[in-house]
Design an enzyme around this catalytic site. Structure first.
Site, short mmCIF file in Angstrom:
data_model
loop_
_atom_site.label_atom_id
_atom_site.label_comp_id
_atom_site.label_asym_id
_atom_site.label_seq_id
_atom_site.Cartn_x
_atom_site.Cartn_y
_atom_site.Cartn_z
CG HIS A 276 41.06 51.11 42.81
ND1 HIS A 276 42.11 50.78 43.64
CD2 HIS A 276 40.59 49.96 42.31
CE1 HIS A 276 42.24 49.47 43.67
NE2 HIS A 276 41.34 48.95 42.88
CB ALA A 277 42.57 50.92 37.25
CG HIS A 306 43.69 43.56 35.52
ND1 HIS A 306 43.79 42.31 36.09
CD2 HIS A 306 42.51 44.07 35.95
CE1 HIS A 306 42.72 42.09 36.82
NE2 HIS A 306 41.93 43.14 36.76
CD GLU A 307 41.23 47.78 35.13
OE1 GLU A 307 41.73 47.55 36.24
OE2 GLU A 307 40.05 47.50 34.86
CG HIS A 310 38.00 43.56 33.70
ND1 HIS A 310 37.57 42.39 34.26
CD2 HIS A 310 38.85 44.11 34.60
CE1 HIS A 310 38.12 42.23 35.45
NE2 HIS A 310 38.91 43.25 35.69
CD GLU A 334 38.96 40.82 38.46
OE1 GLU A 334 37.84 41.31 38.59
OE2 GLU A 334 39.92 41.47 37.96
CG HIS A 437 39.21 45.56 46.40
ND1 HIS A 437 40.44 46.19 46.34
CD2 HIS A 437 38.95 45.16 45.15
CE1 HIS A 437 40.87 46.18 45.10
NE2 HIS A 437 40.00 45.55 44.35
CE1 TYR A 447 40.09 42.01 43.18
CE2 TYR A 447 40.96 41.73 40.98
CZ TYR A 447 40.17 42.41 41.87
OH TYR A 447 39.44 43.50 41.45
#
Ligand SMILES: CC(=O)N[C@@H](CC(=O)O)C(=O)NC[C@H](CC1(C(=O)N[C@@H](Cc2ccc(O)cc2)C(=O)O)CCCC1)C(=O)O
Ligand SMILES: [Zn+2]
Length: 578
Positions: A276-277, A306-307, A310, A334, A437, A447
């Site tokens: 999971h990334a 997305h990553e 962060h 997010e 999660h 999210y």
């Protein structure tokens, strides 16, 4: 990923946190300096460090075991194949159009990933609540909600959902019709909920993988970059370089050398990893990493952004004191990468970076593009909303283990308008445990918040970049002004209440669904017209309906068992019909 730095940081925060708690517990209002008060209130929260060493060990063992089960769970298919989630089940759920095969994969995953951790989760929740109570909260859910500094976060998010529900129900009705055309009346009720395994995703949380079944105007130039990525010989590294280049085109920061040296961007062949990334901040102002089992396709190109969002946030607030190195609220963290991905996803941008070889800009092509976006963004909203609606009640004790499964099914029906393909066993089944999660104990309402505010950020950056015309066409690539607007907000970290950060980028201090609704306006008008023309029932009033094969012991009616896929069943029905 606890390395030397992390251990020292953990010891540091425990020592200072314990002192702060002893000095200021119940008296933080006496601290006159607002910034000092914010730092102390953050440092004082000790979390599981409040527990006895034995209970801390138990907590960590339960967390480790639940994560390990999730990472190693495999669906056992009727033919004996054992399929892991990454990449096998993910690919199957995305590409199979065979009702039975999808049902077997869905059933196998939920049994393997959810059932084994049901008892552990109950114990884990009790320990987590004990720690949160020692920090002055009623339960862990209340602690998680405190990050948003809202008197009534539940009420605020419920109002956002009420604004957005009509968009979702119009999309749901349209997609249900298209699935009816493929799977037929035995499996789709045009006035009922949709079977959860037919939407291209193990959790029915985003429907982009069944876009091909719903494409409004077939034959127009495609909007999916996957073929272009494969033609261009993309690999994981290229995807990360393309993403970094988009960030730096806005004047934002490059990745550090440590990032390129220490990130893991492909699934290793020799060992089990959590695929999971995830993005990691080592709080030393230079070591930032992504761990991701990257697959070369558009879905993962979006995830890379997305990553990287962060990582960009980590870097932009790295100068802040450690208690302020966080998102203005978790939804902000997010939203960063997804905001840029809205620009990257535009056909105009994909053409510019040679991931599409042609683009059509007529109304029909635009509707196709908005439909593709809606299958990821609008489809997600009820799912993003309901995960913590379920979990908040578990933490506050309203839902006990006996009701874990039934309350989950109720919320899936009420908000997503979906039903499981096979009957659930309220004693054995624990479907929430099959969503990353929950065993990872990662909060989720962030999210839902992100999917609302990312359109506010996107609209603000588009205005700053001087965009004219329809919002959804905006590509702010190379706009230093748009980048500066974003960076100014990112640099604040969590030093100020989030409305001030919102004001800094959007010019108003409220969360609002107006930007999302403006972005999708042409599509929601089109969907409404289609649904009216087709005489669709919007919503799912026949909510007690279940698909054929639901209640039979192995989840499929006897006569289906003679066939190993529904394609043969089609022949069977065709013969019947003649
Ligand atoms: C040390 C640590 O934990 N770091 C945090 C980040 C931080 O807090 O600093 C972190 O890396 N969390 C992992 C998580 C991974 C993903 C995820 O879980 N996504 C949701 C929902 C969703 C789906 C589509 C989408 O476009 C956006 C969100 C899901 O898949 O259900 C999987 C791919 C996308 C994001 C993440 O990056 O948020
Ligand atoms: Zn994230």
């Amino acid at each position: 990923m606890m390395n030397e730095e992390n251990l020292r940081y953990a010891e540091f925060s425990l020592e200072y946190g314990t002192q702060a708690k002893a000095l200021f517990e119940g008296k933080t209002t006496e601290i006159t300096d607002a910034e000092a008060r914010r730092q102390i209130e953050s440092i004082m929260i000790l979390g599981t460090a409040n527990l006895t060493p034995e209970k801390q060990t138990r907590y960590n063992n339960l967390a480790g075991w639940m994560q390990a089960n999730y990472s190693t769970a495999m669906a056992v298919m009727p033919d004996g194949r054992e399929l892991p989630l990454d990449p096998d089940l993910t690919a199957l759920m995305a590409t199979s159009r065979d009702y039975l095969e999808l049902k077997n994969a869905w059933k196998g995953w939920y049994e393997a990933a959810g059932r084994p951790i049901k008892d552990s989760y109950e114990e884990f929740v009790a320990l987590s609540n004990e720690a949160s109570k020692a920090d002055g909260f009623n339960d862990t859910g209340e602690y998680w909600r405190s990050w948003y500094e809202e008197v009534d976060l539940e009420g605020v998010t419920e109002q956002l959902w009420i604004d957005l529900k009509p968009l979702y129900e119009e999309l749901h009705a349209f997609v249900r019709r298209k699935l009816y055309d493929v799977y037929g009346p035995n499996y789709i009720n045009l006035k009922g909920p949709i079977p959860a395994h037919l939407l291209g995703n193990m959790w029915a949380q985003q429907w982009g993988n069944v876009y091909d079944l719903v494409e409004p105007y077939p034959g127009k130039a495609g909007v999916d970059a996957t073929p272009g990525m494969l033609d261009q010989g993309y690999d994981a590294l290229k995807m990360f370089e393309v993403s970094e280049e988009f960030f730096t085109s806005l004047g934002l920061l490059n990745m550090t050398q440590e990032f390129w040296n220490f990130s893991m961007i492909t699934k290793p062949a020799d060992r089990d990893v959590v695929c999971h990334a995830s993005a990691w901040d080592f709080y030393n102002q230079k070591d930032f990493r992504i761990k991701m089992c990257t697959v070369v396709n558009m879905e993962d190109l979006i995830t890379v952004h997305h990553e990287m969002g962060h990582i960009q946030y980590f870097q932009q607030y790295a100068h802040q004191p450690i208690p302020f190195r966080g998102g203005a609220n978790p939804g902000f963290h997010e939203a960063v990468g997804d905001t840029l991905a809205l620009s990257v996803s535009t056909p105009k941008h994909l053409l510019e970076i040679n991931l599409l070889d042609s683009v059509e800009t007529d109304t029909e092509a635009d509707i196709n593009y908005l439909m593709s976006q809606a299958m990821d963004k609008i489809a997600f909203l009820p799912f993003g909303y309901m995960i913590d609606k379920w979990r908040w009640r578990v933490f506050d004790g309203a839902t006990d283990k006996a009701n874990y499964q039934s309350t989950w099914d109720d919320l899936r029906l009420q908000y997503q308008g979906i039903v499981p393909p096979v009957e659930r066993d309220n004693t054995l089944d624990f479907d929430p445990g099959a969503k990353f999660h929950i065993p990872a104990n990662t909060p989720y309402i962030r999210y839902f918040v992100s999917f609302v505010i990312q359109f506010q950020f996107y609209e603000a950056m588009c205005l700053e970049a001087g965009h004219q015309g329809e919002l959804y066409k905006c590509d702010f690539y190379n706009s230093k002004e748009a980048g500066a607007k974003l960076a100014a907000m990112l640099q604040m970290g969590s030093s100020k209440p989030w409305p001030e950060a919102m004001q800094a980028i959007v010019g108003s201090n409220k969360m609002s669904t107006a930007s999302l609704r403006r972005y999708f306006q042409p599509l929601t008008d089109w969907l409404h017209a289609q649904n009216v023309a087709n005489g669709e029932t919007v919503g799912w009033p026949e909510d007690t309906w279940r698909p054929m094969g639901f209640a039979s012991p192995d989840g499929a009616p006897a006569f289906l068992e003679q066939y190993n896929s529904t394609s043969e069943v089609k022949l069977f029905e065709a013969v019947d019909a003649e």
